[in-house]
Design an enzyme around this catalytic site. Structure first.
Site, PDB file in Angstrom:
ATOM      1  N   ASP A  55      -4.945   4.922  12.933  1.00  0.00           N
ATOM      2  CA  ASP A  55      -4.477   4.609  11.650  1.00  0.00           C
ATOM      3  C   ASP A  55      -4.435   5.950  10.620  1.00  0.00           C
ATOM      4  O   ASP A  55      -5.276   6.815  11.035  1.00  0.00           O
ATOM      5  CB  ASP A  55      -4.904   3.416  10.824  1.00  0.00           C
ATOM      6  CG  ASP A  55      -4.245   2.679   9.961  1.00  0.00           C
ATOM      7  OD1 ASP A  55      -3.109   3.214   9.574  1.00  0.00           O
ATOM      8  OD2 ASP A  55      -4.386   1.399   9.765  1.00  0.00           O
ATOM      9  N   ASP A  93       3.996  -2.124   7.964  1.00  0.00           N
ATOM     10  CA  ASP A  93       3.137  -2.984   7.485  1.00  0.00           C
ATOM     11  C   ASP A  93       3.420  -4.633   7.094  1.00  0.00           C
ATOM     12  O   ASP A  93       2.904  -5.618   7.009  1.00  0.00           O
ATOM     13  CB  ASP A  93       2.182  -2.840   6.494  1.00  0.00           C
ATOM     14  CG  ASP A  93       1.147  -1.927   6.996  1.00  0.00           C
ATOM     15  OD1 ASP A  93       0.665  -2.259   8.131  1.00  0.00           O
ATOM     16  OD2 ASP A  93       0.192  -1.569   6.299  1.00  0.00           O
TER      17      ASP A  93
HETATM   18  C1  GLA Z   1      -3.330  -0.169   7.405  1.00  0.00           C
HETATM   19  C2  GLA Z   1      -2.457  -0.584   8.738  1.00  0.00           C
HETATM   20  C3  GLA Z   1      -2.695  -2.123   8.731  1.00  0.00           C
HETATM   21  C4  GLA Z   1      -4.456  -2.261   9.004  1.00  0.00           C
HETATM   22  C5  GLA Z   1      -4.975  -1.800   7.778  1.00  0.00           C
HETATM   23  C6  GLA Z   1      -6.397  -1.990   8.109  1.00  0.00           C
HETATM   24  O1  GLA Z   1      -2.802  -0.616   6.350  1.00  0.00           O
HETATM   25  O2  GLA Z   1      -1.031  -0.317   8.426  1.00  0.00           O
HETATM   26  O3  GLA Z   1      -1.947  -2.559   9.857  1.00  0.00           O
HETATM   27  O4  GLA Z   1      -4.781  -1.860  10.241  1.00  0.00           O
HETATM   28  O5  GLA Z   1      -4.768  -0.464   7.656  1.00  0.00           O
HETATM   29  O6  GLA Z   1      -7.220  -1.637   6.949  1.00  0.00           O
END
Ligand code: GLA
Length: 713
Positions: free
Chosen positions: A446, A511
């Site tokens: 990430d 997301d």
């Molecule tokens: C980001 C990612 C999510 C999740 C969060 C965890 O927002 O896009 O899918 O993994 O971080 O903190």
């Protein structure tokens, strides 16, 4: 050699590489007959000087450098202490090596060498372009800007499709009329970004998904970039793309080189979707590893929306058990397993398993997951650190910042300078330790903030070096752990590009798990990426991002067309939904070889429908998805015209999703053609040209149609 011609089945490229003059692109477009000579192509473009303009014609060069004297858009700017700015790159030598053209240029005045490599792949028909600049002088060179290449595009491409978006709204197409001057998209976020994807399409007003000319260009780069489309006052159109540097960021010592990120380009005379297929073929053939191409992508479970930071081993084991029972083949433990990371305020950077939530380490959970026959995956956000962390307390100097200025807050975290060897060594050692201690086969990598002040400990900008260091770190981990797949996530699809895909295996597309949004996002993303790299998850019935409540039929039917996964609490969601989800996962597995290898189809439909599909490369089979993302104006919906089928073959057409679905009124075409039963055999040509009347449906519905070619004869 003064002219180089490259061909693939759809496209011809002609470069002018006469010694002693700047190199230029004479032609890039529809495949020309073998009898057409490069000389006549160049002759047809003979230009002239004129009043108010230079007395002689100046050909646009690949670099659009200042020494050329063409007072259009700049593609190159460099100097040594304010001097040596007037570079003009003349061809020294050029060679053709199969499908590649290699052009060596030099400027003895400013003591620079520039090499271009153009490759038009014979199978994928994607054109790759790279350029490398070398400082041959005795003093450092400040390189302020350098497009990978500047490419003339036919002026009849009067429309531009750009890509914009936001968090939970990636890959929105924005189609505008080209205008005088420049269309400029600049990204300074330090990642490919949600809002300025490094890609663009030029096309005609008549171009749609399945007709018309289109030129697609994308920069394979995961950082700051600039793309420009300029309409010169003499009517020429020049497209350019390149990495974007901060002041002083690209200083080349004597003998040093700058290697540009690649431009990947594709031309289609038959619409946007065939253009996309060249990009998909490029991703498949050139970027994905052979191991990835050969492996069915495991149905995915991710813990994020189920538990967020509330990790409890017993509960996670229960969820894993249920995930396996409904068909998951991989279980990914998201954020919250390490350090003091019980919320997003602290712990980032401390990549040690938290004894508070995992008193016996990760082993028991990993063993449980693998014991269920699933692969284990885990989340990291390596480039980041919370100021409230042991790592930051020990190494406050490791972060990127501009001295004397406050850090701009983004999710309580700042960015590590991973171009420092000790920083990337720490990250390598930590990730390697976790991977080596457990049977973990997947990393969700990430990256949840922009690089607002990317200064290093010496006060110099490092955004560019950060991307190179990231790619190197990914490659180092892949070399040590070749069986581990890596997903590129950046608050969803904020680091989606063809550069990162050379170092990773999958993209977390967005997301948002809202299936209506996802229909649009997946369609937009498919402009450049094939379905198998697009992570597509089923979220909870009450969507956390939009608050919308969508049926499981809609959610699962949408995720099914990408790399399917789920991200919902299997202990609390309605049982009926989970039973339906299990069916959807089974259906995805049945068709995933097709979805993940076939030729992508995007259908031309009115806006209330999003219709996409995939046709087997041998045209023996197809799966199409038709989603009602809104209501329609008339009492009945439109016909849908399938694409990509063999017109000469017959296909058995059946509706395969949702399993229990009825049209708003009956009988409809579903019953009349027995599409939910034996189906009906129809000719490929009729399915494409006559089209299939859609049954009356409520909005927020997706129907999947399967087509099986019948034996010939
Ligand atoms: C980001 C990612 C999510 C999740 C969060 C965890 O927002 O896009 O899918 O993994 O971080 O903190």
């Amino acid at each position: 050699m003064s002219l180089i011609r490259l061909d693939c089945p759809t496209t011809t490229l002609i470069l002018v590489v006469a010694q002693g003059a700047p190199p230029s692109l004479a032609y890039f477009g529809n495949r020309l007959h073998d009898g057409v000579t490069p000389e006549e192509v160049v002759a047809l473009g003979t230009s002239q000087g004129g009043p108010g303009n230079p007395d002689v014609a100046i050909t646009a060069s690949l670099a659009m450098e200042p020494g050329l004297g063409l007072l259009g858009p700049s593609g190159f700017s460099a100097h040594r202490d304010g001097k040596d700015w007037a570079s003009r790159f003349d061809v020294v030598s050029a060679a053709q090596d199969d499908q590649r053209a290699i052009i060596h240029c030099a400027d003895p005045r400013t003591q620079l060498a520039l090499v271009y490599v153009f490759e038009l792949d014979a199978q994928t028909c994607a054109l790759s372009i790279s350029s490398t600049l070398t400082n041959r002088g005795g003093a450092s060179l400040d390189l302020a800007e350098m497009a990978t290449a500047c490419l003339p595009i036919p002026a009849r491409m009067t429309e531009i499709i750009g890509f914009t978006g936001r968090w939970t709204g990636e890959f929105q197409r924005e189609r505008i009329a080209r205008h005088s001057g420049g269309y400029v998209r600049e990204n300074r976020r330090g990642r490919s970004s949600h809002d300025t994807f490094p890609g663009v399409v030029l096309c005609t007003p008549a171009t749609c998904e399945n007709a018309g000319e289109a030129y697609g260009l994308t920069l394979a780069w995961s950082g700051n970039h600039r793309l420009r489309i300029d309409t010169l006052n003499d009517g020429r159109v020049i497209a350019q793309m390149g990495a974007l540097f901060g002041a002083g960021e690209m200083r080349l010592a004597p003998g040093a080189s700058y290697e540009s990120p690649q431009i990947i380009a594709a031309y289609s005379s038959a619409g946007l979707t065939p253009m996309s297929r060249a990009f998909h073929a490029h991703v498949r053939e050139k970027l994905l590893t052979p191991a990835m191409r050969g492996k069915p992508r495991p149905a995915h479970y991710n813990t994020w929306e189920a538990v967020y930071f509330d990790h409890d081993v017993a509960r996670l084991k229960d969820i894993a058990t249920r995930a396996a029972a409904i068909g998951a083949e991989r279980f990914v433990l998201d954020d919250g397993w390490f350090g003091s990371r019980r919320d997003d305020l602290s712990g980032l950077g401390d990549w040690f398993v938290s004894a508070d939530v995992y008193p016996d380490g990760l082993g028991p959970l990993v063993d449980h997951v693998t014991g269920l026959g699933m692969e284990m995956g885990i989340w990291f956000e390596p480039e980041m650190v919370n100021p409230d962390s042991d790592l930051y307390r020990a190494h406050p100097d490791w972060v990127l910042q501009a001295e004397g200025l406050p850090q701009i807050p983004y999710r309580n975290q700042v960015v590590l300078d991973i171009s420092r060897p000790e920083v990337s060594n720490y990250l390598f050692e930590r990730i390697d330790a976790v991977l080596s201690a457990h049977d973990i086969r997947y990393i969700k990598w990430d990256m949840n903030r922009d690089l607002s002040h990317p200064g290093d400990a010496h006060g110099q900008q490092r955004a560019h070096a950060q991307v190179r260091a990231l790619w190197a770190l990914l490659d180092r981990l892949r070399a040590k752990h070749p069986g581990v797949e890596i997903e590129s996530c950046a608050s969803g699809g904020g680091r989606t590009d063809l550069g990162i895909l050379a170092h990773t295996d999958r993209i977390w597309t967005s997301d948002t798990n809202d299936a209506i949004d996802r229909q649009q996002i997946q369609r937009g993303t498919s402009t450049f990426l094939p379905a198998e790299v697009m992570g597509a998850h089923v979220g909870p019935s009450h969507c956390h991002q939009t608050g919308r409540r969508l049926s499981m039929a809609m959610r699962a039917g949408t995720a099914l067309m990408g790399h399917m996964g789920m991200e919902l609490n299997l202990l609390t969601e309605p049982e009926a939904d989970l039973a339906e989800l299990k069916d959807a996962i089974a259906l995805h597995k049945k068709h995933r070889a097709l979805i993940h290898s076939g030729a992508q189809q995007r259908l031309d439909t009115p806006d209330y429908l999003v219709a996409m599909g995939v046709v087997a490369q041998d045209q023996s089979e197809a799966l199409f998805s038709v989603a009602w993302v809104d209501g329609h104006l008339r009492t009945l919906p439109d016909r849908v015209h399938f694409t990509g089928l063999d017109p000469a073959r017959h296909y058995r057409l059946r509706r395969v999703w949702p399993s229990a679905w009825r049209s708003v009124s009956s009988p409809s075409i579903i019953e009349a053609l027995d599409l939910d039963g034996q189906g009906t055999v129809l000719s490929g040509e009729a399915l494409m040209i006559v089209g299939l009347q859609m049954p009356l449906s409520q909005p927020e519905t997706v129907l999947l149609f399967h087509l099986q070619a019948q034996a010939k004869g």
